[in-house]
Design an enzyme around this catalytic site. Structure first.
Site: not given
Ligand SMILES: NC(=O)c1ccc[n+]([C@@H]2O[C@H](COP(=O)([O-])OP(=O)(O)OC[C@H]3O[C@@H](n4cnc5c(N)ncnc54)[C@H](OP(=O)(O)O)[C@@H]3O)[C@@H](O)[C@H]2O)c1
Length: 245
Positions: A137, A150
């Site tokens: 990120s 984070y």
């Molecule tokens: N959205 C943003 O603005 C943003 C910006 C920069 C980076 N990111 C990064 O992008 C990546 C994807 O995030 P996203 O934005 O697509 O969010 P998201 O749709 O909320 O996805 C997060 C995922 O992580 C899974 N997860 C969390 N803890 C877990 C565990 N212990 N074991 C297995 N699965 C787990 C969740 O599964 P459950 O449904 O089971 O909870 C969910 O599927 C993450 O690494 C996030 O930090 C996001």
């Protein structure tokens, strides 16, 4: 192409999996929610995936990561790309006072992701090819009051993946850290998501998928974040501390 996705139900991972499905890849989807994984598997098959396997696993659980990864690879019949996409934002305000909550943010976003990255790196090194792709990120570039726990985990992950890429430099495999800016996914629900700086998960997925093939150890997503974060990182503390970002 055989692809393992750790945290497959993340919005960014779902969109990336669709790109792999379109090119006829075989996928193993790993996550905690069996129903969502099954629905996703059915959808990916309709979209052209050759084979889709699922595995239900808490990726932050303290288990033998190496053994689990070997099991996933056996289930899929080999591996070419591993995408580590799971993460939690956590509650920064609460975690500043509750060290258990802080440790959870660090464990999910750094400790466990680092363990899966290191285990994957050893596999790819042994087979002499393949890609490790990890979602970091822009929050890792400078500590901000809004999300520095984070951000610290993501900063650590960046150094780790960059180091794996360096380790691979004169060998066949690749390691890439994707650094998205704010993205419209469930992770950011409830935030004010208006404005040009917000990306769709499809946009981040396109960059993730392309970089899995092309490499280059750090990829901002979208690319303009490289320049925004360069400015943010070089702002003198006296100015930065007055900004509410
Ligand atoms: N959205 C943003 O603005 C943003 C910006 C920069 C980076 N990111 C990064 O992008 C990546 C994807 O995030 P996203 O934005 O697509 O969010 P998201 O749709 O909320 O996805 C997060 C995922 O992580 C899974 N997860 C969390 N803890 C877990 C565990 N212990 N074991 C297995 N699965 C787990 C969740 O599964 P459950 O449904 O089971 O909870 C969910 O599927 C993450 O690494 C996030 O930090 C996001």
């Amino acid at each position: 192409m055989r692809v393992i996705i750790l945290g497959a139900t993340s919005a960014i991972a779902v969109c990336t999996a669709r790109l792999y499905a379109k090119e006829g890849a075989s996928l193993l989807l790993v996550g905690r929610d069996e129903n969502r994984l099954s629905q996703m598997a059915a959808d990916l098959k309709v979209r052209g995936a050759e084979r889709v396997e699922i595995a239900v696993h808490d990726l932050a659980a303290e288990t033998d990561v190496g053994a689990h990864l070997s099991g996933f690879i056996t289930q899929l019949g080999g591996v070419d790309h591993v995408l580590i996409a799971y993460g939690i934002l956590g509650d920064q305000h609460a975690a500043e006072r509750d060290l258990v909550a802080a440790a959870e943010i660090l464990k999910v976003n750094f400790n466990s992701a680092a363990a899966w990255s290191l285990a994957t790196a050893s596999v790819l090194e042994r087979q002499g090819r393949g890609s490790l792709v990890v979602i970091g990120s822009v929050a890792g570039d400078r500590g901000r009051r809004a999300n520095f726990i984070y951000g610290a985990a993501k900063a650590g992950l960046e150094t780790l993946v960059e180091g794996i890429a360096h380790r691979f430099a004169d060998k066949g495999p690749r390691a890439v850290l994707i650094k998205p800016g704010p993205t419209i996914t469930p992770m950011t629900e409830g935030m004010n998501r208006k404005g040009l700086l917000w990306a769709t998960p499809e946009k981040i997925a396109a960059i993730t998928h392309a970089r899995a093939y092309r490499g280059g150890s750090i990829a901002y997503a979208p690319g303009f974040w490289r320049y925004i974060m360069l400015i943010i990182r070089t702002l003198p503390g006296v100015i930065f501390n007055r900004m509410d970002i």
